[in-house]
Scaffold this active site. Structure first.
Site, PDB file in Angstrom:
ATOM      1  CG  ASP A  30     -47.829  15.199 -32.217  1.00  0.00           C
ATOM      2  OD1 ASP A  30     -48.308  15.217 -31.072  1.00  0.00           O
ATOM      3  OD2 ASP A  30     -47.572  16.221 -32.872  1.00  0.00           O
TER       4      ASP A  30
ATOM      5  NE  ARG B 282     -35.064  14.689 -36.074  1.00  0.00           N
ATOM      6  CZ  ARG B 282     -35.380  14.237 -34.861  1.00  0.00           C
ATOM      7  NH1 ARG B 282     -34.882  13.091 -34.445  1.00  0.00           N
ATOM      8  NH2 ARG B 282     -36.179  14.920 -34.066  1.00  0.00           N
TER       9      ARG B 282
ATOM     10  CG  ASP C 167     -36.329  17.482 -36.775  1.00  0.00           C
ATOM     11  OD1 ASP C 167     -35.114  17.613 -37.010  1.00  0.00           O
ATOM     12  OD2 ASP C 167     -36.787  17.316 -35.634  1.00  0.00           O
TER      13      ASP C 167
ATOM     14  CB  SER D  58     -41.468  20.706 -28.209  1.00  0.00           C
ATOM     15  OG  SER D  58     -41.088  19.648 -29.043  1.00  0.00           O
TER      16      SER D  58
END
Length: 412
Positions: free
Chosen positions: A15, A94, A123, A179
């Protein structure tokens, strides 16, 4: 002519590799930023790949130590758990990643930052709230929210075709049908075949933890020492292995927890954006620390202070999950929680065995436990007669409530 410089949160995967090339197609100079937060990654290969794809510069930052000390340790102090079960591994990583991403953007005078987070997940919110908080004038490029991008790339096959056309190396091994996001605190699994909430997790899904059925038949017994609510030393009572640096402590607890299958959960959670999602997580070291910290905290903290702190812990967990680490309210809550930990000091002994953590004992120079006061064999500094008045005073409200209930019932 360049539209400006963009710092891309780059993973080296399909990605973000495609996004890097796509951003160049749109006329941007791209700086690739890759954070090492403990994931299993060939960082040299990722650097070369980004350079070959045309990144103007590549920054790879080892953030593991600051991830533990600046983000995981405050979560340990808070007993942070979202919706009673999730230990916030991705949520905590994050703001750590985003802080360094923004530092690079500022140093390089980049007007833009970009990421590969989807338009349905948490996210995107975490990356962007941190970016706006720490770099207010920055502009965000979120390709998965740009119609020209998501209409062009409707699935993995479209990305693969684009990669082949532009000479982007694609994985030669089959992609797992789910994922995955990994860091040194945990691995999360979602999407793909896991989207059916009744489907069981495949036995080969877990990477950090053994199946408890296959784990050793002999426990590991650990002693964890805390000061100000954070671990300062861990010792294995079986082989005398000892760790005292924050990163080493956490990595060692991951090894022990993983060996015994500790820290697996399978949940449906509420995303901030409004939908429910099914996630599977494994957090071995964090699970051990949660149990140990809960124990030493109860041993050393005043009852009413802890009652207030429990409410702050829930608030803290929600703020972290929702991406508000750098908000004024989260700063305030962290400050209050840190203050509550002033006397959370001592050692906890525990056993790690077959997917469970068993508390064995604890000691502290700041313990509020008074053995003589609580003993059934000694009177201590306590007059049992005082309990009669205490009970009668507490009964006043109950008597009045039920007197009224009896009065109301008699009228019906």
């Amino acid at each position: 002519m360049s539209k400006g410089t963009v710092v891309l949160a780059y993973s080296g995967g399909l990605d973000t590799s495609c996004i890097l090339v796509w951003l160049k197609e749109q006329g941007y100079d791209v700086i690739a930023f890759l954070a090492n937060v403990g994931q299993d990654e060939d960082f040299d290969a990722a650097r070369k790949k980004a350079e070959n794809l045309g990144a103007k510069k590549v920054f790879i930052e080892d953030l593991r130590a600051e991830f533990v000390e600046d983000f995981i340790w405050p979560a340990v102090q808070a007993n942070a758990v979202y919706e009673d079960r999730y230990l916030l591994g991705t949520s905590l990583a994050r703001p750590c990643i985003s802080r360094s991403l923004v530092d690079v953007a500022r140093r390089e005078h980049a007007q833009f930052v970009s990421h590969g987070a989807t338009g349905k997940g948490n996210d995107q919110i975490r990356f962007e709230l941190t970016s706006y908080a720490l770099y207010p004038e920055v502009q965000i490029i979120a390709p998965w929210r740009i119609p020209e991008f998501y209409n062009r790339f409707r699935g993995r096959l479209d990305l693969m075709e684009y990669a082949e056309k532009h000479g982007i190396p694609v994985p030669v091994t089959p992609k797992a049908p789910w994922s995955m996001d990994a860091n040194l605190m945990h691995i999360s699994y979602e999407s793909g075949i896991l989207e059916d909430p009744k489907s069981h997790a495949p036995v080969d899904l877990y990477l950090m933890t053994k199946n408890p059925e296959d784990s050793p038949n002999v426990p590991d017994v650990l002693e964890i020492e805390f000061r100000n609510g954070v671990p300062v030393k861990v010792t294995n009572m079986k082989d005398a292995t000892s760790k005292d640096a924050p990163l080493d402590i956490f990595l060692y607890l991951n090894v022990i927890g993983g060996k015994h299958g500790v820290g697996r959960i399978d949940i449906v959670e509420n995303r901030f954006i409004g939908m429910k999602s099914r996630g599977i997580y494994e957090t071995p070291g964090g699970t051990i620390l949660l149990q140990a910290h809960l124990d030493i905290e109860t041993f050393t903290m005043d009852k009413e202070v802890r009652r207030i702190k429990q409410g702050l812990s829930v608030k803290f967990s929600e703020l972290v999950y929702n991406g508000f680490w750098y908000s004024p309210e989260c700063d305030f809550v962290r400050h209050c929680i840190a203050k509550s930990q002033d006397n959370v000091e001592g050692k906890v002994q525990l056993s790690v065995f077959k997917g469970q953590v068993y508390l064995l004992g604890r000691e502290s120079p700041k313990s509020l436990y008074n053995e003589e006061l609580v003993s059934m064999d000694k009177q201590g500094d306590y007059d049992p007669c005082d309990a009669s008045g205490f009970i009668r005073i507490n009964a006043v409200r109950l008597r009045e409530y039920h007197r009224l209930q009896g009065f109301s019932n008699s009228k019906q």
